[in-house]
Design a protein around this motif. Structure first.
Motif, PDB file in Angstrom:
ATOM      1  N   TYR A 187       0.973  11.294  -0.944  1.00 32.96           N
ATOM      2  CA  TYR A 187       0.385   9.975  -1.190  1.00 32.96           C
ATOM      3  C   TYR A 187       0.676   9.024  -0.031  1.00 32.96           C
ATOM      4  O   TYR A 187       1.741   9.103   0.591  1.00 32.96           O
ATOM      5  CB  TYR A 187       0.951   9.359  -2.477  1.00 32.96           C
ATOM      6  CG  TYR A 187       0.636  10.127  -3.730  1.00 32.96           C
ATOM      7  CD1 TYR A 187      -0.680  10.333  -4.142  1.00 32.96           C
ATOM      8  CD2 TYR A 187       1.649  10.643  -4.541  1.00 32.96           C
ATOM      9  CE1 TYR A 187      -0.978  11.025  -5.314  1.00 32.96           C
ATOM     10  CE2 TYR A 187       1.373  11.328  -5.709  1.00 32.96           C
ATOM     11  CZ  TYR A 187       0.054  11.517  -6.091  1.00 32.96           C
ATOM     12  OH  TYR A 187      -0.229  12.196  -7.250  1.00 32.96           O
ATOM     13  N   GLY A 188      -0.248   8.111   0.206  1.00 33.42           N
ATOM     14  CA  GLY A 188      -0.085   7.108   1.255  1.00 33.42           C
ATOM     15  C   GLY A 188       0.413   5.789   0.723  1.00 33.42           C
ATOM     16  O   GLY A 188       0.403   4.779   1.435  1.00 33.42           O
ATOM     17  N   SER A 189       0.865   5.776  -0.529  1.00 31.68           N
ATOM     18  CA  SER A 189       1.475   4.571  -1.096  1.00 31.68           C
ATOM     19  C   SER A 189       2.476   4.985  -2.157  1.00 31.68           C
ATOM     20  O   SER A 189       2.336   6.032  -2.802  1.00 31.68           O
ATOM     21  CB  SER A 189       0.417   3.649  -1.706  1.00 31.68           C
ATOM     22  OG  SER A 189      -0.015   4.145  -2.964  1.00 31.68           O
ATOM     23  N   TYR A 190       3.496   4.154  -2.340  1.00 34.09           N
ATOM     24  CA  TYR A 190       4.521   4.445  -3.333  1.00 34.09           C
ATOM     25  C   TYR A 190       4.024   4.188  -4.750  1.00 34.09           C
ATOM     26  O   TYR A 190       4.501   4.801  -5.707  1.00 34.09           O
ATOM     27  CB  TYR A 190       5.782   3.623  -3.041  1.00 34.09           C
ATOM     28  CG  TYR A 190       6.381   3.926  -1.679  1.00 34.09           C
ATOM     29  CD1 TYR A 190       6.458   5.234  -1.200  1.00 34.09           C
ATOM     30  CD2 TYR A 190       6.855   2.909  -0.860  1.00 34.09           C
ATOM     31  CE1 TYR A 190       7.003   5.532   0.041  1.00 34.09           C
ATOM     32  CE2 TYR A 190       7.406   3.193   0.390  1.00 34.09           C
ATOM     33  CZ  TYR A 190       7.468   4.494   0.839  1.00 34.09           C
ATOM     34  OH  TYR A 190       7.997   4.777   2.073  1.00 34.09           O
ATOM     35  N   GLU A 191       3.046   3.298  -4.877  1.00 37.01           N
ATOM     36  CA  GLU A 191       2.464   3.018  -6.194  1.00 37.01           C
ATOM     37  C   GLU A 191       1.799   4.272  -6.777  1.00 37.01           C
ATOM     38  O   GLU A 191       1.912   4.551  -7.978  1.00 37.01           O
ATOM     39  CB  GLU A 191       1.440   1.883  -6.102  1.00 37.01           C
ATOM     40  CG  GLU A 191       2.042   0.506  -5.854  1.00 37.01           C
ATOM     41  CD  GLU A 191       2.498   0.288  -4.418  1.00 37.01           C
ATOM     42  OE1 GLU A 191       2.137   1.121  -3.533  1.00 37.01           O
ATOM     43  OE2 GLU A 191       3.223  -0.688  -4.173  1.00 37.01           O
ATOM     44  N   GLU A 192       1.122   5.035  -5.907  1.00 33.00           N
ATOM     45  CA  GLU A 192       0.480   6.280  -6.382  1.00 33.00           C
ATOM     46  C   GLU A 192       1.514   7.263  -6.894  1.00 33.00           C
ATOM     47  O   GLU A 192       1.309   7.942  -7.903  1.00 33.00           O
ATOM     48  CB  GLU A 192      -0.322   6.908  -5.240  1.00 33.00           C
ATOM     49  CG  GLU A 192      -1.572   6.141  -4.835  1.00 33.00           C
ATOM     50  CD  GLU A 192      -2.230   6.755  -3.613  1.00 33.00           C
ATOM     51  OE1 GLU A 192      -3.181   7.535  -3.781  1.00 33.00           O
ATOM     52  OE2 GLU A 192      -1.767   6.457  -2.485  1.00 33.00           O
TER      53      GLU A 192
ATOM     54  N   ALA B  73       5.598  10.720  -0.895  1.00 32.22           N
ATOM     55  CA  ALA B  73       4.838   9.532  -0.521  1.00 32.22           C
ATOM     56  C   ALA B  73       5.493   8.823   0.646  1.00 32.22           C
ATOM     57  O   ALA B  73       6.723   8.790   0.769  1.00 32.22           O
ATOM     58  CB  ALA B  73       4.731   8.573  -1.713  1.00 32.22           C
TER      59      ALA B  73
ATOM     60  N   CYS C 221      10.211   9.822  -2.342  1.00 32.61           N
ATOM     61  CA  CYS C 221       9.756   8.511  -1.878  1.00 32.61           C
ATOM     62  C   CYS C 221      10.330   8.236  -0.494  1.00 32.61           C
ATOM     63  O   CYS C 221      11.545   8.102  -0.340  1.00 32.61           O
ATOM     64  CB  CYS C 221      10.202   7.438  -2.866  1.00 32.61           C
ATOM     65  SG  CYS C 221       9.939   5.761  -2.274  1.00 32.61           S
ATOM     66  N   SER C 222       9.450   8.165   0.491  1.00 37.73           N
ATOM     67  CA  SER C 222       9.783   7.956   1.904  1.00 37.73           C
ATOM     68  C   SER C 222      10.069   9.324   2.538  1.00 37.73           C
ATOM     69  O   SER C 222      10.807  10.140   1.971  1.00 37.73           O
ATOM     70  CB  SER C 222      10.979   7.027   2.091  1.00 37.73           C
ATOM     71  OG  SER C 222      11.146   6.712   3.454  1.00 37.73           O
TER      72      SER C 222
ATOM     73  N   ARG D 108       4.490   5.293   3.570  1.00 37.70           N
ATOM     74  CA  ARG D 108       3.595   4.142   3.767  1.00 37.70           C
ATOM     75  C   ARG D 108       2.328   4.534   4.524  1.00 37.70           C
ATOM     76  O   ARG D 108       1.309   3.865   4.423  1.00 37.70           O
ATOM     77  CB  ARG D 108       4.351   3.029   4.495  1.00 37.70           C
ATOM     78  CG  ARG D 108       5.500   2.477   3.661  1.00 37.70           C
ATOM     79  CD  ARG D 108       6.174   1.293   4.324  1.00 37.70           C
ATOM     80  NE  ARG D 108       7.351   0.881   3.565  1.00 37.70           N
ATOM     81  CZ  ARG D 108       7.322   0.059   2.530  1.00 37.70           C
ATOM     82  NH1 ARG D 108       6.171  -0.444   2.117  1.00 37.70           N
ATOM     83  NH2 ARG D 108       8.431  -0.277   1.892  1.00 37.70           N
ATOM     84  N   LYS D 109       2.440   5.624   5.308  1.00 38.71           N
ATOM     85  CA  LYS D 109       1.263   6.148   6.003  1.00 38.71           C
ATOM     86  C   LYS D 109       0.946   7.523   5.438  1.00 38.71           C
ATOM     87  O   LYS D 109       1.817   8.400   5.389  1.00 38.71           O
ATOM     88  CB  LYS D 109       1.531   6.256   7.512  1.00 38.71           C
ATOM     89  CG  LYS D 109       1.700   4.911   8.203  1.00 38.71           C
ATOM     90  CD  LYS D 109       1.948   5.109   9.690  1.00 38.71           C
ATOM     91  CE  LYS D 109       2.136   3.776  10.403  1.00 38.71           C
ATOM     92  NZ  LYS D 109       2.454   3.977  11.844  1.00 38.71           N
TER      93      LYS D 109
END
Length: 333
Positions: free
Chosen positions: A55-60, A35, A8-9, A37-38
């Motif tokens: 992934y382009g989002s942490y939710e994914e 993942a 993440c990040s 944010r972009k």
């Protein structure tokens, strides 16, 4: 079966963590997704580290069923919300230090982990190095008798780094690397000091650039901690006991050598395929090994960096910041 990591990040520390994982057997550790944010950033990171999914989002990332544990390498102010996101989806978490911005936030994260019965650990990577393992053994064996005084110093020129000086990025030398001094004293004495005395200087942005901290414990025991973002210091840690001393002579937060009264121990780090962004980052492998061990054993926290450890460290850092005059927006919540 390999422990399947999600990253993440996709910044510098995540880069180094990914490189460190590559030094471990692939049948034990593999990164399956990352993942940011972009999406472009995640895709670039994935390509660099041969990661199958970006992934382009942490939710994914949180919803990916093929992930066993998530490493959170974002800047400090996002730690709380990201921990809660992944824990809420039942994903075990290894979160970079500091766990959050203050004690209130850390308490919320740990409460969530306990309620969900999901593993959560603050990435106090120092504690998993072989040097620290040997140091704990020496303390248990009373090689130096009873520890009476701890002296630790951490200085590096980093006042030009935005995340050190900008408050909105979670700036301040204490939360970035002064925490290593605090955790060291907590590890040696294993209890909260009776008194905390702290002073230092602040940048015009309102965050600390340096600090001198005294912990006064029961039975006349003390810890003297110094950190500085505008000077290079010896960066050693010394434990003085009634029968001698233990010393980590350099880079005490990611060490490869321990000097005892009887012997000097060396624990060299493995070579990495890619050059890391920070020194001795191959040593991030040790915290990953601990996470795998805990998950395999069904543990919800590590005894080497327990929830109580994280809460005591954060409580002390809140008190230090109060004395220094450093306040974050998160403190007003």
């Amino acid at each position: 079966m390999a422990t399947r990591w999600g990253i993440c990040s996709c910044g510098k520390i995540s880069f180094d963590f990914s490189v460190a994982l590559s030094t471990l057997p692939p049948e034990e550790h593999k990164i399956v997704a990352c993942a940011a944010r972009k999406l472009e950033s995640a895709q670039e990171f994935a390509k660099e580290h041969s990661i199958p999914k970006a992934y382009g989002s942490y939710e994914e990332l949180a919803k990916d069923p093929e992930i066993d544990v998530v490493y959170i390498g974002s800047i400090h102010p996002y730690h709380k919300e990201l921990c809660l996101l992944f824990l809420g989806h039942g994903k075990p978490v290894l979160c970079e230090k500091p766990l959050t911005m203050n004690l209130k936030q850390s308490t919320e994260v740990i409460k969530c982990a306990k309620e969900k019965k999901v593993f959560c650990m603050e990435a106090l990577w120092s504690r998993f190095f072989p040097v620290y393992e040997q140091m704990r053994k020496e303390l248990v064996d009373k090689t130096i008798g009873d520890p009476v005084m701890v002296r630790v110093q951490f200085g590096k020129k980093s006042s030009h780094v935005p995340r050190i000086i900008q408050k909105e990025l979670g700036g301040g030398a204490l939360v970035d690397f002064g925490i290593y001094c605090v955790q060291f004293a907590c590890l040696v004495f294993g209890e909260r000091p009776e008194k905390v005395i702290a002073g230092g200087h602040l940048f015009p942005t309102g965050v600390d650039g340096s600090g001198v901290i005294i912990f006064l414990y029961s039975n006349n025991r003390t810890a003297e901690l110094v950190y500085h973002s505008e000077l290079f210091l010896p960066n050693n840690a010394v434990i003085y006991g009634t029968k001698g001393k233990l010393e980590i002579p350099q880079t005490f937060w990611c060490p490869t050598q321990l000097v005892t009264p009887n012997k000097t121990y060396d624990f060299p780090l493995p070579d990495t395929k890619m050059k890391t962004k920070f020194g001795n980052s191959a040593g991030l492998r040790y915290e990953a090994m601990e996470v795998r061990k805990c998950l395999k054993n069904g543990q919800l926290e590590s005894p080497l960096a327990s929830h109580d450890d994280s809460l005591m460290i954060m409580s002390l850092m809140d008190e230090i910041r109060k004395q220094l005059g450093v306040e974050y927006e998160q403190d007003k919540e």
